[in-house]
Write an enzyme that holds these catalytic residues in place. Sequence first.
Site, PDB file in Angstrom:
ATOM      1  N   GLU A 290       0.752  -1.427  -0.133  1.00 31.86           N
ATOM      2  CA  GLU A 290      -0.207   0.380  -0.004  1.00 31.86           C
ATOM      3  C   GLU A 290       0.791   1.286  -0.383  1.00 31.86           C
ATOM      4  O   GLU A 290       0.823   2.282  -0.497  1.00 31.86           O
ATOM      5  CB  GLU A 290      -0.788  -0.142   1.336  1.00 31.86           C
ATOM      6  CG  GLU A 290      -1.583  -1.880   1.554  1.00 31.86           C
ATOM      7  CD  GLU A 290      -2.828  -1.192   0.017  1.00 31.86           C
ATOM      8  OE1 GLU A 290      -2.839  -0.145  -0.425  1.00 31.86           O
ATOM      9  OE2 GLU A 290      -4.373  -2.060   0.162  1.00 31.86           O
ATOM     10  N   ARG A 294       0.646   3.782  -2.837  1.00 25.25           N
ATOM     11  CA  ARG A 294       0.280   5.379  -3.116  1.00 25.25           C
ATOM     12  C   ARG A 294       1.672   6.295  -2.440  1.00 25.25           C
ATOM     13  O   ARG A 294       1.750   6.885  -3.010  1.00 25.25           O
ATOM     14  CB  ARG A 294      -0.401   5.182  -2.025  1.00 25.25           C
ATOM     15  CG  ARG A 294      -1.925   3.732  -2.389  1.00 25.25           C
ATOM     16  CD  ARG A 294      -3.128   4.103  -0.582  1.00 25.25           C
ATOM     17  NE  ARG A 294      -3.464   2.839  -0.656  1.00 25.25           N
ATOM     18  CZ  ARG A 294      -5.340   3.507  -0.334  1.00 25.25           C
ATOM     19  NH1 ARG A 294      -5.288   4.073   0.357  1.00 25.25           N
ATOM     20  NH2 ARG A 294      -5.269   1.949  -0.438  1.00 25.25           N
ATOM     21  N   ASP A 423      -5.380  -9.850  -8.085  1.00 23.83           N
ATOM     22  CA  ASP A 423      -5.827  -8.861  -8.996  1.00 23.83           C
ATOM     23  C   ASP A 423      -4.399  -7.880  -9.717  1.00 23.83           C
ATOM     24  O   ASP A 423      -4.730  -8.644 -10.890  1.00 23.83           O
ATOM     25  CB  ASP A 423      -6.183  -7.522  -8.702  1.00 23.83           C
ATOM     26  CG  ASP A 423      -6.069  -6.629  -7.361  1.00 23.83           C
ATOM     27  OD1 ASP A 423      -5.462  -7.300  -6.596  1.00 23.83           O
ATOM     28  OD2 ASP A 423      -6.842  -5.821  -6.710  1.00 23.83           O
ATOM     29  N   GLU A 559     -11.561   1.237 -10.305  1.00 22.97           N
ATOM     30  CA  GLU A 559     -11.967   0.177 -11.281  1.00 22.97           C
ATOM     31  C   GLU A 559     -12.761   0.325 -12.569  1.00 22.97           C
ATOM     32  O   GLU A 559     -12.254   0.543 -13.478  1.00 22.97           O
ATOM     33  CB  GLU A 559     -11.621  -1.205 -10.572  1.00 22.97           C
ATOM     34  CG  GLU A 559     -10.662  -1.225 -10.210  1.00 22.97           C
ATOM     35  CD  GLU A 559     -10.784  -1.035  -8.141  1.00 22.97           C
ATOM     36  OE1 GLU A 559     -11.875  -0.530  -8.096  1.00 22.97           O
ATOM     37  OE2 GLU A 559      -9.804  -1.066  -7.762  1.00 22.97           O
TER      38      GLU A 559
END
Length: 659
Positions: A290, A294, A423, A559
């Site tokens: 993360e 980010r 994903d 998404e």
Amino acid sequence: MYPPPAPARRDFISVTLSPGRSYDGGQGLRLKWSFSVPQKWKQLSRLQRTVVLFLLVVVMLFGLLSYVHVADEWTAVDSRSAAAGQMRPANPPVLPAPQKAAENPEAVAGLSPQKPQRHFRRGPPNLQIRAPDGDPQERRQDRAQRRAEVVGEAGWGAEAQRDGLRWRGAGTKLEQGPRHPPKKAEFFGWPFQQQALRIRASRTPQNERQKAVVDAFLHAWAGYRKFAWGHDELKPLTRSFSEWFGLGLTLIDALDTMWILGLKKEFQEARNWVSKRLLFQKDVDVNLFESTIRILGGLLSAFHLSGDILFLKKAEDFGNRLMPAFRTPSKIPYSDVNIGTGVAHPPRWTSDSTVAEVTSIQLEFRELSRLTGDKKFQEAAEEVTRRVHALHGKLDGLVPMFINTNSGSFTHLGVFTLGARADSYYEYLLKQWIQGGKKERQLLEDYLEAVDGIRKHLLARSEPRKLTFVGELNHGRFSAKMDHLVCFLPGTLALGAHHGLPAEHMELAQALMDTCYQMYRQMETGLSPETAHFNLHHTKAVKDVQVKAADRHNLLRPETVESLFYLYRLTGNRKYQDWGWEILHSFNTYTRVPSGGYSSISNVQDPRHPQPRDKMESFFLGETLKYLYLLFSDDPDLLSLDTYVFNTEAHPLPIWAPS
Ligand code: DMJ
């Protein structure tokens, strides 16, 4: 005495104050007062003259500044009120009524443990940078002037110039530029200079839909700025904030969005925070994935767009602090690392890491190596790719969701999904291949095999509309369940097709895009649930998309609009823009909090009570609004897909050898 010569030109002041008619016909007072300036001037003492001159200068300066300030404000008000008019929601917001909020973050007392920052504008107001509106020619000149001023104003230019960098305006294009590489920068055959970016002004003015996105962004930003400045996430309902890493997550995630949207004033203010307040020497655990996508991604992208070396220096510092995560027996990184102490560890309950997490940090680490010339980032990240490539336990290119940091093997075998925990493994196979100039065959082969695996094992069609969706496989049993997260896939497939992969990928992308849109369309609020369950039974009475009680929430995820952006950019079919417009409208109707910010909601099926959750995720600004803005752009050069590759948090990074 000779009379003094008559002045060649009028150099006296005549003020008349005597009873007479005012401009509106009323009676006024007029007084006659005439004198010769040179004559009076000579009669004054030196002190008096100095005082008069000083006052004159002050009055002139004040007059000049007031004039340009008012002009500046008028321009801003005009463009924003136009945008606001366009996007007024059809239904009134269901969220709490507005309360008047403080103008500046520092005015909200008691919210921040940090010493409040000062947010006044620096320098004369006309030197502040504006969004790229209006006549392009005028904007270019304006920008050139503002650029010069901002550089001096922030000390930013001085620093940038020392390092051979300069402000580059908005919009995007790769160009050769006379930039001095860092000392270590000849690395892996990609000379730093070759990648020098000159970001030029976007030529096309913003259209009405883009202005509506800017309006939404400013609303979200206003909430963050007032109630959560410098903190990780805004809690818009309670007008407070939450911390995850304590690193100003939303602010960093939003930097490049502000740049792309032309919000230079906001960008500059955030940049000042990064410069003065963003310190990584903190005893805090961060999640490797993360924080990489980010923070590291956000800083690298801000560096590329703005050319401001500050962001690269911060990125390098942060990257160094993440490195202990890779010190594991297997070289598969731990999920968490303390950036102050350098101690890394897996989650408390397991020694596993998530497959998507360890395989979706490579774009950022590779780019950090290229920019700094320090190979260790790239080597550590690519070692993970190599090991995962060689592992057993895949099914026709599909990977399980967990990997053990001791053994380096997959665990929880037999479960396959394109949703949470897997994903972006697929996304980064393709995007690394693109980033590296389409030379790394192994990445391409793994990606192509995985797409075949998806087709073979995970595709199905719903009833009654026969929507193509991606389900899950659990030890051989198919489940018609699809996370909203899977909606990155249409965009990724389309991107691959654009870069020369089979045309069937584009066909599948379009079919899945329809499905993701229906996940919004079939909900009462027009917003998708977190997870959809597709109906497989042949009956016309039910909807294709069904929702379980636990999955009814919407976290403002990006998404679907991300994929809409790719599909529009690569097909030119305007229906994708229209779908994105509907989605923006739904966000504005059901998630916009009047006092500032947007909130995730708990129930997308109840338009009367969507149940706001009091949280604005950083990706709403970092991704969702950025992709909406790009979706509504008709300029293929605005972050060209032949020049940039977006990381999984929507931060654009340059393709090393652009086509
Ligand atoms: C983002 O942090 C990234 O897009 C990530 O890949 C998936 N989850 C969120 C958005 O939904």
